[in-house]
Design an enzyme around this catalytic site. Structure first.
Site, short mmCIF file in Angstrom:
data_model
loop_
_atom_site.label_atom_id
_atom_site.label_comp_id
_atom_site.label_asym_id
_atom_site.label_seq_id
_atom_site.Cartn_x
_atom_site.Cartn_y
_atom_site.Cartn_z
N ASN A 31 -5.84 -14.79 -22.36
CA ASN A 31 -6.15 -14.78 -20.93
C ASN A 31 -5.70 -15.88 -20.18
O ASN A 31 -5.71 -15.68 -19.04
CB ASN A 31 -7.53 -14.10 -20.68
CG ASN A 31 -7.73 -13.94 -19.17
OD1 ASN A 31 -7.12 -13.51 -18.30
ND2 ASN A 31 -8.80 -14.93 -18.79
N SER B 48 1.24 -9.90 -16.86
CA SER B 48 1.18 -9.59 -15.49
C SER B 48 2.44 -8.65 -15.02
O SER B 48 3.32 -8.56 -15.74
CB SER B 48 1.11 -10.90 -14.56
OG SER B 48 1.43 -10.67 -13.25
N SER C 7 3.90 -9.55 -12.57
CA SER C 7 4.99 -10.66 -12.55
C SER C 7 5.80 -10.74 -13.54
O SER C 7 6.62 -11.65 -13.68
CB SER C 7 4.30 -11.83 -12.13
OG SER C 7 3.67 -11.59 -10.88
N TYR D 36 6.07 -18.73 -12.61
CA TYR D 36 5.02 -17.80 -12.95
C TYR D 36 5.72 -16.69 -13.62
O TYR D 36 5.15 -16.09 -14.69
CB TYR D 36 4.10 -17.54 -11.78
CG TYR D 36 2.75 -16.70 -12.24
CD1 TYR D 36 1.77 -17.15 -12.94
CD2 TYR D 36 2.71 -15.24 -11.78
CE1 TYR D 36 0.60 -16.38 -13.29
CE2 TYR D 36 1.77 -14.28 -12.32
CZ TYR D 36 0.66 -14.97 -13.03
OH TYR D 36 -0.38 -14.18 -13.39
N LYS E 32 5.18 -15.40 -17.22
CA LYS E 32 4.54 -13.98 -17.75
C LYS E 32 5.55 -13.45 -18.27
O LYS E 32 5.31 -12.27 -19.28
CB LYS E 32 3.94 -13.52 -16.57
CG LYS E 32 2.59 -14.08 -16.10
CD LYS E 32 1.61 -14.35 -17.23
CE LYS E 32 0.42 -14.88 -16.66
NZ LYS E 32 -0.93 -14.53 -17.98
#
Length: 252
Positions: free
Chosen positions: A86, A137, A139, A150, A154
């Site tokens: 996580n 995500s 994303s 990011y 991800k």
């Protein structure tokens, strides 16, 4: 319900948000928890309310640190059954705006950290028929404006989840991921404190709000449990219906 009685679960990024909620959910269902994060005080705050927990201050993007995490889990609880990857950081900007050091940090924590932690516990999970749940995500399933680093990290986690599931064939180890949309955590607080911006985000979500960390944690627990024993290589959207849209404006 005690789906995880006597199981040992490592949760990274466990000091707050989705990680803390996940640690509590697994503990409520009988698991031993190894909480991992860079700030020991936050981990200990979460751990004090859990019946069987250990804390390890570690940087998941550092190979030596993740080996320490794995060793602590083995020494304290005898083995590792479930890994929840996580831990994550976020950095905004277009490709011409992101500094190399910011790019490297996002990739190091969000993507390399998943690789290093999964590598460190792979044999343990194989020996015990364990499970990995990665926190990706939305994303990682499509692009955002101004979030290039990011998105890259991800997106890597999303496809790494598929590849790990394939590589683990016949070992009994399952690898899945959750792909949340905006969640009410410290990471999104700056956005959620701006009413107009928050309304723009939640206006795209059919359920009309951000997720609560506990709502994401419940899906993580499902994927790690025997209830999902034939679910493997899945990146499960936990997004209130956001990904159901094809991107065209709401004209209803």
């Amino acid at each position: 319900m005690h789906r995880f009685k006597d199981k040992t679960v490592i949760v990274t990024g466990a000091g707050s948000g989705i990680g803390a909620a996940t640690a509590r959910r697994f503990a409520d269902e009988g698991a031993n928890i190894v909480l991992v994060g860079r700030t020991r005080e936050k981990l200990e705050t979460v751990a004090k309310d859990l019946p069987s927990a250990a804390t390890v201050a570690a940087d998941v993007g550092t190979a030596e640190d993740v080996e320490t995490v794995a060793k602590e889990a083995r020494d304290r609880f005898g083995g590792i059954d479930i890994l929840v990857n996580n831990a994550g950081v976020v950095s905004g900007g277009r490709v011409d705006e992101v500094a190399p050091e910011d790019w490297n940090e996002v990739i190091r924590i969000d993507l390399t950290g998943v690789y290093l932690m999964s590598r460190a516990v792979a044999k343990d999970l194989e020996a015990r028929g364990g499970s990995v749940v990665n926190v990706s995500s939305v994303s990682g399933t499509g692009g955002d404006w101004g979030m290039m680093a990011y998105n890259a990290a991800k997106g890597g986690v999303t496809n790494m989840t598929r590849a790990m599931a394939l590589d683990a064939k016949r070992s009994g180890v399952r690898v899945n991921a959750v792909c949340p949309s905006m969640t009410a955590t410290d990471m999104s607080k700056g956005l959620r404190d701006q009413p107009e911006l928050l309304e723009t985000f939640t206006g795209r979500i059919p359920l009309g709000r951000a997720a609560e960390p506990e709502e994401v944690a419940s899906v993580i627990a499902f994927l790690a449990s025997d209830d999902a024993r034939f679910v493997n290589g899945v990146n499960l959207a936990v997004d209130g219906g956001l990904s159901a849209s094809n991107g065209q404006p709401d004209m209803a």
